[in-house]
Motif scaffolding. Structure first.
Motif, PDB file in Angstrom:
ATOM      1  N   ASN A 141       0.765  -1.291  -0.111  1.00 46.04           N
ATOM      2  CA  ASN A 141      -0.153   0.115   0.060  1.00 46.04           C
ATOM      3  C   ASN A 141       0.803   1.324  -0.046  1.00 46.04           C
ATOM      4  O   ASN A 141       0.419   1.872  -0.530  1.00 46.04           O
ATOM      5  CB  ASN A 141      -1.102   0.070   1.103  1.00 46.04           C
TER       6      ASN A 141
ATOM      7  N   ARG B 146      -2.923   5.377  -6.324  1.00 49.38           N
ATOM      8  CA  ARG B 146      -4.319   5.463  -6.199  1.00 49.38           C
ATOM      9  C   ARG B 146      -5.103   6.732  -6.071  1.00 49.38           C
ATOM     10  O   ARG B 146      -6.043   6.926  -6.554  1.00 49.38           O
ATOM     11  CB  ARG B 146      -4.694   4.611  -4.744  1.00 49.38           C
TER      12      ARG B 146
ATOM     13  N   SER C 211      -6.264   2.384 -12.508  1.00 49.74           N
ATOM     14  CA  SER C 211      -7.122   1.180 -12.292  1.00 49.74           C
ATOM     15  C   SER C 211      -6.191   0.191 -11.489  1.00 49.74           C
ATOM     16  O   SER C 211      -5.233   0.322 -11.572  1.00 49.74           O
ATOM     17  CB  SER C 211      -7.344   0.426 -13.598  1.00 49.74           C
ATOM     18  N   LYS C 212      -7.140  -0.623 -10.762  1.00 45.71           N
ATOM     19  CA  LYS C 212      -6.398  -1.693  -9.781  1.00 45.71           C
ATOM     20  C   LYS C 212      -5.498  -2.642 -10.702  1.00 45.71           C
ATOM     21  O   LYS C 212      -4.556  -2.650  -9.911  1.00 45.71           O
ATOM     22  CB  LYS C 212      -7.483  -2.272  -9.289  1.00 45.71           C
ATOM     23  N   GLU C 213      -5.959  -2.876 -11.904  1.00 47.25           N
ATOM     24  CA  GLU C 213      -4.862  -3.759 -12.454  1.00 47.25           C
ATOM     25  C   GLU C 213      -3.412  -3.044 -12.656  1.00 47.25           C
ATOM     26  O   GLU C 213      -2.470  -3.561 -12.616  1.00 47.25           O
ATOM     27  CB  GLU C 213      -5.478  -4.335 -13.804  1.00 47.25           C
TER      28      GLU C 213
ATOM     29  N   ASP D 295      -1.512  -2.683  -9.728  1.00 55.56           N
ATOM     30  CA  ASP D 295      -0.942  -4.036  -9.297  1.00 55.56           C
ATOM     31  C   ASP D 295       0.100  -4.373 -10.061  1.00 55.56           C
ATOM     32  O   ASP D 295       1.248  -4.869  -9.404  1.00 55.56           O
ATOM     33  CB  ASP D 295      -2.145  -5.110  -9.209  1.00 55.56           C
TER      34      ASP D 295
END
Lengths: 293, 355, 301
Positions: B95, B102, B107-109, B112
């Motif tokens: 995090n 964020r 986007s989350k992808e 990641d």
């Protein structure tokens, strides 16, 4: 205990005797006595009592007035805790931010800590004085007649307001000291990564204040339950009648005014259990609390 | 990626302290610039002005093609690595690295992928779920680096990032940071007070003193052609030997208390000067010849690969750096100061005299 | 390169950020001024009202202004006997408050430092047991065991005595806990050095630990003095003779006189006494602010 400790045959005992004596006589004995007498029905003339088991407790839980007071205590505690924490936090965040006059603000926002609760209660009585109290007059402007001591809700409002006023400073002090111990570089790192000050506060600063906030949460609940006694007693002018009161005040009223010793003791024990639960909860939180270094 | 341009940047604090004097600096795209100087020289202030953490009193700052003087730090497309890492203690390593992304609504992808990519590069894969308090100093340093690189910023800023590490780790991280930066090609500004870091990492070094730039140059230029007495004595360990002397207008150098030590090729300058020579350029012998000067030997420091011979030349302290193989000659010692290795500075301004 | 220079010069150099900061600063200060005013106002009005005669409050409530009865009211509050027995004046209550505040603070500090020293620096049997016995007292405030505590004092015949007033209040381990935390933060090497220098436990305590704890003692003293001075419930129970009343205990009398319907209550004097009651602890907290804040916030850790 230190790695390098002294050993001495009697010195530690000597050092501990004053403290231990006092707590045995004025802590353990009374606490046990409270527990014991909660199982007895006291004779009002002081000739011992009859063992009645849990009857005092059953009576309490069937007593509508007691339940009403319990409910009020919950409302009172939640409002005082929530608002005094919220005000304390807002003031602390602002005082931490400003450059000019920071120390003046700090003094102005914390000195009320030193005002005794009954004194705060007396100030409250003057401000809510029937007819010409300052706040009463403000309510009158909106066409509302505010009567402390007669109207249940008005009295409750006044008691809550005064209790919050008295409690804001300590929350302010702790939040400010918590904020000031957040390393500057962490705030700066967040400034580089997050452009919204509001979002930054809730994602970085506030989580770092969480240990302080937990600690204050318990402190404030304890304050609302017990230390507001002075506020309430003065604002009710020692005439409880049908007015709102907290459980602690009820213990006092029944024990010293009503001579209902068994019932009062049972109430004490209930409060003890409540405080114990809170404290255990607090210790568990502290244990689990993340050490941020 | 971006070039960075500082034009006449000034910083005056509200209390009147003049931290940075009109500073001009052009940083090329992909360049690794090191700001170096003693504490209080304004290097950190300058870096923090670039970051947007300090207001700019006057002057212009451009990153890429944007004039950014009044932009918030978050809008400058930069990433910064702090001295104490400034990791968010309540967040996991993952995090910590994802936080900045964020906030940019990525986007989350993609987040990641970016975090895992950076973790791969920095060998942090096994630590993604840990909190900073469960990491060693070197690992925290890596997370701070990771947090900077996932953002793919136009500019990296480093504020003495290695000074909290022990010597061994510092050497290792120095190399890692430089390799990483080369791989990514991101323009970087690096602040340090450690001249070894400056010499080994920089494409160009900016030497600062009392809020002013003393010299901008490649490590070789800084070392071999120091522009001032300050640069000459700040860069290099042990520092350059300095002798009080006079130039006669025809190149002849006369050192106070020693006499003539040689003549430069045609230097019209005349007047008092400081003459400097790096300790490793001095030769010791036990024969008096040429312009050799008697050297009074006081003590020797063994460093393994080299030895430092401390003593005096006349009444001035003087250090000679000898290779391990070079033995200290027996008997009376004489130091030879090859003229072509001398650095000459004006005595009053400290400026280098062109030779 | 060139394009960047031109684009820079083309950009209007409006100080966007600085202007936003200014607005924010205005809001920050407004909030703080409002908060300070909320804190100050009730007391300010009370001070002002204490300069008026009793009719002013009876007619119009708290006063915003200044009148000529200031000295007279404070004189009456301090020196004119009142109460049922007519024997208690402000000065007596003031000295009782001082005795309670000082006695409590000194007693608490001495007793808790001794206990904390034993717990932290000695190895002895029952050490853990003593620790738990003492720290359990942190769990239950006086208010929940108030009635039996009162009975204990009564059975010792200690009602209306300073001992009965002060000693039971000491029966909680806050001070001990505070000093224990502090002693534990004192570097281990100090004891070792002292022992090598031949210092025994008494010498170490007096020559090294007490001087080291000075700030902590000062902080504790301020907090405890204010705490003792401000006690209300316990003095209300323990002191029934008016000669033993403290100022805070006397608040009850002021409020009861306010409800007296036979005559117009002495509002001005009552306000004056209220101010006298809050002044000493407030001054101490304001003047020794940094110690006090340190003491409060460090005890949390």
């Amino acid at each position: 205990m230190k790695r390098a400790a002294f050993t001495h045959p009697w010195m530690p005992v000597l050092l501990l005797i004053p403290q231990l004596t006092i707590i045995v006589f004025f802590f353990y004995w009374p606490a046990v006595e409270a527990l014991r007498s909660s199982f007895y029905l006291q004779d009002p003339f002081g000739f011992g009592g009859t063992f009645v088991g849990l009857e005092n407790y059953f009576t309490l839980f069937q007593n509508k007035e007691y339940l009403r007071i319990s409910l009020f205590t919950v409302i009172f505690t939640l409002s005082v805790t929530f608002f005094s924490l919220a005000f304390g936090l807002v003031f602390a965040v602002k005082a931490d931010k400003v450059l000019r006059g920071a120390s003046t603000y700090k003094t102005m926002l914390m000195w009320v800590y030193a005002v005794a609760p009954p004194v705060a209660g007396l100030l409250g009585v003057s401000l809510f004085y029937q007819g010409h109290g300052l706040i009463t007059q403000i309510f009158a402007l909106f066409g509302y007649e505010f009567v402390v001591g007669v109207n249940y809700k008005d009295t409750a409002f006044a008691m809550i307001a005064v209790s919050i006023w008295k409690q804001v400073p300590i929350n302010f002090i702790f939040f400010l000291s918590g904020l000031q111990s957040v390393p500057r570089s962490i705030r700066e790192a967040a400034m580089i990564e997050n452009g919204s000050p509001f979002n930054r506060f809730w994602t970085i600063t506030f989580p770092l204040l969480a240990p302080t906030a937990f600690f204050l949460l318990i402190t404030n609940i304890t304050y609302s339950l017990f230390d507001t006694f002075g506020v309430i007693d003065v604002m009710l002018r020692s005439e409880p009648g049908n007015n709102p009161m907290t459980l602690t005040y009820k213990v006092y009223v029944d024990g010293f005014r009503g001579n209902e010793l068994g019932g009062s003791s049972a109430q004490s024990v209930i409060l003890m259990v409540l405080v114990l639960a809170l404290t255990v909860f607090q210790f568990r939180l502290i244990e689990r609390r993340i050490h941020y270094t | 990626m971006a070039h960075v341009s500082l034009k006449a940047l000034e910083k005056i604090y509200p209390n009147g302290y003049h931290a940075v004097h009109g500073t001009d600096l052009e940083i090329q795209d992909g360049e690794f610039i090191v700001l170096v100087g003693p504490s209080g020289c304004g290097k950190s202030t300058l870096l923090r002005m670039i970051a947007g953490l300090e207001d700019i009193t006057s002057g212009d700052l451009e990153i890429g093609d944007r004039w950014v003087n009044d932009l918030d730090p978050a809008d400058r497309d930069i990433a910064m690595v702090f001295q104490n890492y400034a990791l968010y203690p309540h967040m996991t390593v993952y995090n910590n690295m994802a936080y900045g992304l964020r906030n940019r609504k990525i986007s989350k992808e993609d987040i990641d992928a970016a975090v895992r990519g950076a973790a791969d590069m920095l060998n942090l894969n096994d630590y993604l779920d840990r909190r900073p308090s469960q990491l060693s100093g070197g690992q925290r340093q890596r997370v701070a680096m990771g947090r900077a690189i996932v953002r793919e910023p136009a500019l990296f800023l480093f504020d003495e990032p290695l000074s909290n590490l022990d010597a061994k780790l510092r050497n290792q991280m120095r190399i890692e940071i430089r390799n990483l930066q080369k791989k990514l090609g991101t323009t970087s500004v690096y602040v340090t007070h450690d001249q070894v870091e400056a010499m080994t990492m920089a494409d160009r070094i900016v030497v600062l003193n009392a809020g002013q730039i003393e010299q901008i140059g490649t490590p070789a230029e800084i070392y071999h052609q120091p522009a001032s007495v300050f640069v000459a004595s700040f860069m290099g360990a042990p520092p350059m030997n300095m002798l009080e002397a006079t130039l006669n207008g025809a190149g002849a150098i006369e050192v106070a208390g020693l006499g003539a030590i040689g003549a430069l090729n045609s230097t019209p300058y005349s007047g008092p000067v400081k003459v400097g020579i790096r300790p490793e350029k001095v030769k010791l012998s036990n024969r008096q010849e040429g312009d050799n000067q008697p050297f009074i030997h006081e003590f020797t420091e063994e460093l393994g690969a080299a030895r430092l011979v401390h003593g005096r030349l006349g009444d001035m302290p003087f250090v000679v750096n000898l290779h391990q193989e070079d033995m200290i000659p027996e008997g009376a010692l004489f130091a030879s100061l090859p003229v072509e290795t001398l650095h000459v500075f004006e005595a009053d301004t400290g400026k280098r005299v062109a030779v | 390169m060139k394009s960047s220079v031109t684009s820079a010069t083309n950009l209007p150099k409006i100080n966007r950020r600085r202007r936003l900061v200014k607005w924010e600063t205005v809001i920050d200060h407004s909030v703080l001024i409002l908060g300070s005013a909320l804190m100050l106002f009730p007391v300010l009005l009370t001070i002002m009202t204490s300069s008026y005669d009793k009719l002013a409050f009876a007619k119009n409530g708290l006063q915003f202004g200044w009148s000529d009865k200031f000295i007279e009211n404070y004189n009456k509050a301090l020196f004119e006997p009142s109460g049922f027995s007519g024997t208690i004046d402000g000065m007596t209550m003031l000295s009782n408050s001082l005795i309670l505040g000082l006695g409590f603070a000194v007693g608490k500090i001495v007793i808790s430092m001794m206990a904390a020293y034993a717990i932290v620096y000695f190895r002895f049997r029952f050490a853990t047991f003593s620790f738990w016995i003492i720290f359990t007292t942190l769990l239950l405030p006086l208010e929940v065991r108030i009635l039996p505590s009162y009975e204990v004092i009564q059975s010792f015949g200690l009602t209306n005595t300073y001992t009965g007033l002060i000693v039971p209040l000491i029966a909680s381990a806050t001070g001990t806990f505070f000093f224990r935390q502090f002693f534990r933060s004192v570097p281990e090497e100090l004891v070792e050095a002292a022992r090598i220098d031949g210092a025994g436990p008494v010498k170490f305590f007096i020559d090294i630990l007490v001087p080291l704890s000075k700030t902590m003692i000062a902080a504790m003293f301020i907090i405890m003095f204010v705490f003792g001075w401000n006690q209300y419930l316990w003095p209300t129970l323990i002191t029934t003779e008016e000669g033993m009343f403290t100022l805070v205990r006397g608040i009850k009398n002021i409020i009861q006189s306010f409800t007296d319907s036979n005559a117009i209550p002495e509002y001005g004097v009552g306000m004056a006494l209220t101010i006298i009651t809050m002044l000493p602890p407030v001054l101490i907290v304001v003047f020794f602010q940094s110690w006090f804040v340190k003491g409060l916030t460090e005890s949390d850790k």
